[in-house]
Design an enzyme around this catalytic site. Structure first.
Site, mmCIF file in Angstrom:
data_model
loop_
_atom_site.group_PDB
_atom_site.id
_atom_site.type_symbol
_atom_site.label_atom_id
_atom_site.label_comp_id
_atom_site.label_asym_id
_atom_site.label_seq_id
_atom_site.Cartn_x
_atom_site.Cartn_y
_atom_site.Cartn_z
ATOM 1 N N GLY A 10 0.802 -0.933 0.062
ATOM 2 C CA GLY A 10 0.046 0.166 0.048
ATOM 3 C C GLY A 10 0.919 1.226 0.195
ATOM 4 C CB SER A 115 -6.550 1.295 13.374
ATOM 5 O OG SER A 115 -7.432 2.359 13.739
ATOM 6 C CE1 TYR A 128 -9.025 -0.015 9.170
ATOM 7 C CE2 TYR A 128 -9.560 1.081 11.269
ATOM 8 C CZ TYR A 128 -8.474 1.196 10.101
ATOM 9 O OH TYR A 128 -7.451 1.549 10.123
ATOM 10 C CB ALA A 131 -9.822 -6.807 10.332
HETATM 11 N N1 LIG Z 1 -5.226 7.328 7.722
HETATM 12 C C1 LIG Z 1 -5.513 7.353 8.975
HETATM 13 O O1 LIG Z 1 -5.974 8.234 9.859
HETATM 14 C C2 LIG Z 1 -4.923 5.796 9.449
HETATM 15 C C3 LIG Z 1 -5.392 5.666 10.942
HETATM 16 C C4 LIG Z 1 -4.999 4.297 11.469
HETATM 17 C C5 LIG Z 1 -4.661 3.471 10.776
HETATM 18 N N2 LIG Z 1 -4.598 3.833 9.398
HETATM 19 C C6 LIG Z 1 -4.060 2.560 8.642
HETATM 20 O O2 LIG Z 1 -2.695 2.949 8.104
HETATM 21 C C7 LIG Z 1 -2.690 2.101 6.836
HETATM 22 C C8 LIG Z 1 -2.558 3.019 5.678
HETATM 23 O O3 LIG Z 1 -3.602 3.954 5.640
HETATM 24 P P1 LIG Z 1 -3.709 5.310 4.823
HETATM 25 O O4 LIG Z 1 -4.590 6.323 5.390
HETATM 26 O O5 LIG Z 1 -2.404 5.610 4.127
HETATM 27 O O6 LIG Z 1 -4.604 4.813 3.589
HETATM 28 P P2 LIG Z 1 -4.945 5.056 2.107
HETATM 29 O O7 LIG Z 1 -4.395 6.356 1.871
HETATM 30 O O8 LIG Z 1 -6.420 4.685 1.815
HETATM 31 O O9 LIG Z 1 -4.070 4.364 1.214
HETATM 32 C C9 LIG Z 1 -4.125 2.637 1.140
HETATM 33 C C10 LIG Z 1 -3.250 1.856 0.409
HETATM 34 O O10 LIG Z 1 -3.643 0.557 0.621
HETATM 35 C C11 LIG Z 1 -3.633 0.054 -0.515
HETATM 36 N N3 LIG Z 1 -4.397 -0.918 -0.888
HETATM 37 C C12 LIG Z 1 -5.843 -0.761 -0.611
HETATM 38 N N4 LIG Z 1 -6.522 -1.974 -0.890
HETATM 39 C C13 LIG Z 1 -5.696 -2.844 -1.486
HETATM 40 C C14 LIG Z 1 -5.453 -4.268 -1.928
HETATM 41 N N5 LIG Z 1 -6.875 -4.878 -2.145
HETATM 42 N N6 LIG Z 1 -4.529 -4.602 -2.262
HETATM 43 C C15 LIG Z 1 -3.182 -3.788 -2.365
HETATM 44 N N7 LIG Z 1 -3.264 -2.555 -1.849
HETATM 45 C C16 LIG Z 1 -4.221 -2.127 -1.459
HETATM 46 C C17 LIG Z 1 -3.882 1.160 -1.835
HETATM 47 O O11 LIG Z 1 -3.582 1.052 -3.020
HETATM 48 P P3 LIG Z 1 -4.530 1.807 -4.256
HETATM 49 O O12 LIG Z 1 -4.026 3.356 -3.986
HETATM 50 O O13 LIG Z 1 -3.727 1.345 -5.433
HETATM 51 O O14 LIG Z 1 -5.757 1.521 -4.056
HETATM 52 C C18 LIG Z 1 -3.138 2.264 -0.971
HETATM 53 O O15 LIG Z 1 -1.804 2.282 -1.448
HETATM 54 C C19 LIG Z 1 -4.000 1.233 6.679
HETATM 55 O O16 LIG Z 1 -3.750 0.148 7.384
HETATM 56 C C20 LIG Z 1 -5.024 2.065 7.738
HETATM 57 O O17 LIG Z 1 -6.051 1.091 8.088
HETATM 58 C C21 LIG Z 1 -4.532 4.833 8.815
#
Ligand SMILES: NC(=O)c1ccc[n+]([C@@H]2O[C@H](COP(=O)([O-])OP(=O)(O)OC[C@H]3O[C@@H](n4cnc5c(N)ncnc54)[C@H](OP(=O)(O)O)[C@@H]3O)[C@@H](O)[C@H]2O)c1
Length: 222
Positions: A10, A115, A128, A131
């Site tokens: 990701g 998270s 979520y 998981a």
């Molecule tokens: N943002 C927050 O505030 C926050 C808080 C707590 C935890 N998190 C965790 O941190 C991690 C990253 O979050 P983020 O906010 O950076 O997310 P994001 O901006 O939505 O990016 C998600 C990434 O995961 C990839 N992805 C999604 N589904 C996929 C699949 N089926 N196969 C392969 N790649 C996939 C996406 O690829 P594409 O772009 O190609 O779809 C993207 O690169 C996640 O695990 C999220 O649960 C985030």
């Protein structure tokens, strides 16, 4: 960190992209498969990716995740299956597939991006949260099973980070109100998450394993 090789899922945007850049800045060679090259929703894609993966992998960062919001009575079966697959089963399969490529005694590290919703609750986050709590449990087991090989495994649990995922799930008006509830008064930047991730993945981390580190500006200690 030079001579080390990492796999970050990701990494096209958000937290994963920042972690990949941070590791690269430390001299790590970073593999960042695109969604098309490694679709975590598909076991076949995971198997195919692992089959062509060769050479040493010292660091695995299970970062990719999805967070479809729905209260429990409205959860759709396909969203339940997809979220458990992408956020929990896929990281386990990747660890299993990458472990044979982790050289023993070379400070290998596994980092699962979890998270705050793995430890505290909010309506609409049930699937979520389940998981990510499962991911924390996986982390603890990995720490025990791999300690003898010098492989340290941790979870990193961000609170609210300024990414597309956050802006998709929280309307702008609600974001302002949310920031007022965060003791530090703002969202985290992706670079703040990447800084801690880089430490956990580095040989500088010598004794921290099996933990879930919460990085949330004080949100969950209220
Ligand atoms: N943002 C927050 O505030 C926050 C808080 C707590 C935890 N998190 C965790 O941190 C991690 C990253 O979050 P983020 O906010 O950076 O997310 P994001 O901006 O939505 O990016 C998600 C990434 O995961 C990839 N992805 C999604 N589904 C996929 C699949 N089926 N196969 C392969 N790649 C996939 C996406 O690829 P594409 O772009 O190609 O779809 C993207 O690169 C996640 O695990 C999220 O649960 C985030």
């Amino acid at each position: 960190m030079s001579g080390r090789r990492a796999l970050v899922t990701g990494a096209s945007r958000g937290i994963g992209q920042a972690i990949a850049r941070r590791l690269q800045a430390d001299g790590v060679e970073v593999l960042t498969p695109t969604h098309a090259e490694l679709d975590l929703a598909s076991d076949r894609s995971i198997d195919e990716y692992l089959r062509q993966l060769t050479g040493s992998v010292h660091i695995l960062v299970n970062n990719a995740g999805i967070n479809p919001l729905a209260e429990i009575r409205a959860v759709q079966d396909e969203k339940l299956a997809e979220t458990l697959q992408v956020d929990l089963a896929a990281p386990l399969r990747l660890v299993r597939g990458v472990l044979p490529l982790m050289p023993r005694g070379k400070d290998c590290r596994i980092l699962n991006i979890s998270s705050v919703w793995s430890v505290v609750a909010k309506p609409g986050r049930g699937v979520y949260a389940a998981a990510k709590a499962g991911l924390n449990a996986l982390t603890r087991t990995l720490a025990l099973e791999l300690a003898g090989e010098g492989i340290l495994a941790n979870s990193l649990s961000p609170g609210f980070v300024d990414t597309e995922l956050t802006r998709r799930n929280i309307p702008p008006a609600q974001l302002t109100a949310l920031c007022a509830q965060i003791p530090l008064g703002r969202l985290a930047t992706v670079d703040e998450i990447a800084e801690l991730a880089a430490f956990l993945c580095s040989p500088r981390n010598t004794y921290l394993t099996g933990q879930n580190l919460i990085i949330d500006g004080g949100y969950t200690c209220q």
